[in-house]
Design a protein around this motif. Structure first.
Motif, PDB file in Angstrom:
ATOM      1  N   PHE A  10      -2.803   1.125  -6.439  1.00 47.92           N
ATOM      2  CA  PHE A  10      -2.787   0.602  -5.077  1.00 47.92           C
ATOM      3  C   PHE A  10      -4.201   0.544  -4.527  1.00 47.92           C
ATOM      4  O   PHE A  10      -5.052   1.355  -4.893  1.00 47.92           O
ATOM      5  CB  PHE A  10      -1.963   1.523  -4.157  1.00 47.92           C
ATOM      6  CG  PHE A  10      -0.511   1.590  -4.516  1.00 47.92           C
ATOM      7  CD1 PHE A  10       0.386   0.697  -3.961  1.00 47.92           C
ATOM      8  CD2 PHE A  10      -0.042   2.541  -5.401  1.00 47.92           C
ATOM      9  CE1 PHE A  10       1.734   0.751  -4.285  1.00 47.92           C
ATOM     10  CE2 PHE A  10       1.296   2.610  -5.738  1.00 47.92           C
ATOM     11  CZ  PHE A  10       2.190   1.706  -5.181  1.00 47.92           C
ATOM     12  N   ASP A  11      -4.412  -0.383  -3.578  1.00 49.38           N
ATOM     13  CA  ASP A  11      -5.673  -0.392  -2.853  1.00 49.38           C
ATOM     14  C   ASP A  11      -5.525   0.473  -1.601  1.00 49.38           C
ATOM     15  O   ASP A  11      -4.476   1.097  -1.394  1.00 49.38           O
ATOM     16  CB  ASP A  11      -6.118  -1.824  -2.530  1.00 49.38           C
ATOM     17  CG  ASP A  11      -5.197  -2.557  -1.558  1.00 49.38           C
ATOM     18  OD1 ASP A  11      -4.334  -1.913  -0.914  1.00 49.38           O
ATOM     19  OD2 ASP A  11      -5.348  -3.788  -1.442  1.00 49.38           O
ATOM     20  N   THR A  15      -1.461  -1.849  -0.927  1.00 51.36           N
ATOM     21  CA  THR A  15      -0.966  -3.034  -1.599  1.00 51.36           C
ATOM     22  C   THR A  15      -0.969  -2.738  -3.087  1.00 51.36           C
ATOM     23  O   THR A  15      -1.983  -2.293  -3.628  1.00 51.36           O
ATOM     24  CB  THR A  15      -1.876  -4.247  -1.309  1.00 51.36           C
ATOM     25  OG1 THR A  15      -1.927  -4.449   0.101  1.00 51.36           O
ATOM     26  CG2 THR A  15      -1.371  -5.498  -2.015  1.00 51.36           C
ATOM     27  N   GLU A  16       0.167  -2.962  -3.732  1.00 49.93           N
ATOM     28  CA  GLU A  16       0.242  -2.706  -5.170  1.00 49.93           C
ATOM     29  C   GLU A  16      -0.597  -3.745  -5.910  1.00 49.93           C
ATOM     30  O   GLU A  16      -0.403  -4.943  -5.755  1.00 49.93           O
ATOM     31  CB  GLU A  16       1.693  -2.772  -5.645  1.00 49.93           C
ATOM     32  CG  GLU A  16       1.843  -2.415  -7.100  1.00 49.93           C
ATOM     33  CD  GLU A  16       3.283  -2.473  -7.553  1.00 49.93           C
ATOM     34  OE1 GLU A  16       3.576  -3.307  -8.429  1.00 49.93           O
ATOM     35  OE2 GLU A  16       4.103  -1.691  -7.031  1.00 49.93           O
ATOM     36  N   LEU A  17      -1.528  -3.264  -6.729  1.00 44.33           N
ATOM     37  CA  LEU A  17      -2.401  -4.139  -7.502  1.00 44.33           C
ATOM     38  C   LEU A  17      -1.899  -4.323  -8.933  1.00 44.33           C
ATOM     39  O   LEU A  17      -2.142  -5.364  -9.541  1.00 44.33           O
ATOM     40  CB  LEU A  17      -3.825  -3.571  -7.539  1.00 44.33           C
ATOM     41  CG  LEU A  17      -4.491  -3.343  -6.184  1.00 44.33           C
ATOM     42  CD1 LEU A  17      -5.858  -2.710  -6.371  1.00 44.33           C
ATOM     43  CD2 LEU A  17      -4.581  -4.644  -5.409  1.00 44.33           C
ATOM     44  N   ALA A  18      -1.244  -3.309  -9.473  1.00 47.16           N
ATOM     45  CA  ALA A  18      -0.743  -3.391 -10.847  1.00 47.16           C
ATOM     46  C   ALA A  18       0.306  -2.313 -11.053  1.00 47.16           C
ATOM     47  O   ALA A  18       0.303  -1.282 -10.386  1.00 47.16           O
ATOM     48  CB  ALA A  18      -1.884  -3.208 -11.852  1.00 47.16           C
ATOM     49  N   ALA A  55      -5.690  -4.956 -13.226  1.00 45.56           N
ATOM     50  CA  ALA A  55      -6.184  -5.274 -11.883  1.00 45.56           C
ATOM     51  C   ALA A  55      -7.695  -5.496 -11.872  1.00 45.56           C
ATOM     52  O   ALA A  55      -8.265  -5.790 -10.822  1.00 45.56           O
ATOM     53  CB  ALA A  55      -5.819  -4.150 -10.914  1.00 45.56           C
ATOM     54  N   VAL A  57     -10.074  -3.290 -12.177  1.00 43.55           N
ATOM     55  CA  VAL A  57     -10.687  -2.270 -11.328  1.00 43.55           C
ATOM     56  C   VAL A  57     -11.418  -1.278 -12.231  1.00 43.55           C
ATOM     57  O   VAL A  57     -10.801  -0.679 -13.114  1.00 43.55           O
ATOM     58  CB  VAL A  57      -9.618  -1.527 -10.485  1.00 43.55           C
ATOM     59  CG1 VAL A  57     -10.223  -0.346  -9.746  1.00 43.55           C
ATOM     60  CG2 VAL A  57      -8.955  -2.488  -9.521  1.00 43.55           C
TER      61      VAL A  57
END
Length: 153
Positions: A10-11, A15-18, A55, A57
């Motif tokens: 999550f960010d 918000t779910e990123l992956a 994602a 990241v």
């Protein structure tokens, strides 16, 4: 969970990123083998790497790793979070140390490992059905029973 391990990234706005899931071998002739520590650590290691990669990241940007586990979590200076999980046959499993040895993350990334009912109860208060409530009770039924009681301080 009893049948799978879910890893989500999550960010800061939540918000779910992956997301990825790793099934646990529920059809094993020995039910507790699905919770073998090496298997669980491997699923977490691979899943964390997958969501970061998916994602795009960098691991250096990760603010922390939160893990809900069945059982009681104690902390020691040597091993960090140690899990005593009767329903999964874990007796003093040094989960945090095992993850730090296995997962390729900077040493500065903290692990927050706690009882799954407690973590779910906190999540419900922050983001779920308990949002806005002053008190709540969350109860889990599965291979064991767990509960979290949240009261207004």
């Amino acid at each position: 969970g009893e049948t799978r391990i879910r890893i989500e990234l999550f960010d800061l706005a939540l918000t779910e990123l992956a997301r990825t899931e790793r099934p646990l071998a529920v059809d094993s002739p020995h039910p507790h083998n699905r919770y073998e520590v090496g298997v669980v650590v491997g699923h977490l290691r691979d899943g964390i790497a997958e969501v970061l990669r998916s994602a795009d990241v960098p691991a250096e940007q990760l603010l922390g790793v939160g893990i809900g586990v069945p059982g009681i979590v104690a902390r020691t200076a040597e091993d960090g979070a140690v899990v005593h999980g009767q329903t999964v046959d874990w007796d003093a499993v040094p989960l945090e140390r095992l993850l730090r040895e296995s997962v390729e993350l900077p040493a500065s990334v903290p692990y927050w490992i706690d009882n799954g009912a407690k973590t779910l109860g906190q999540a419900e208060m922050w983001f779920g059905a308990g949002r806005g409530a002053r008190s709540a009770v969350v109860v889990l039924f599965g291979s064991g029973v767990g509960a979290c009681v949240v009261t207004d301080p």
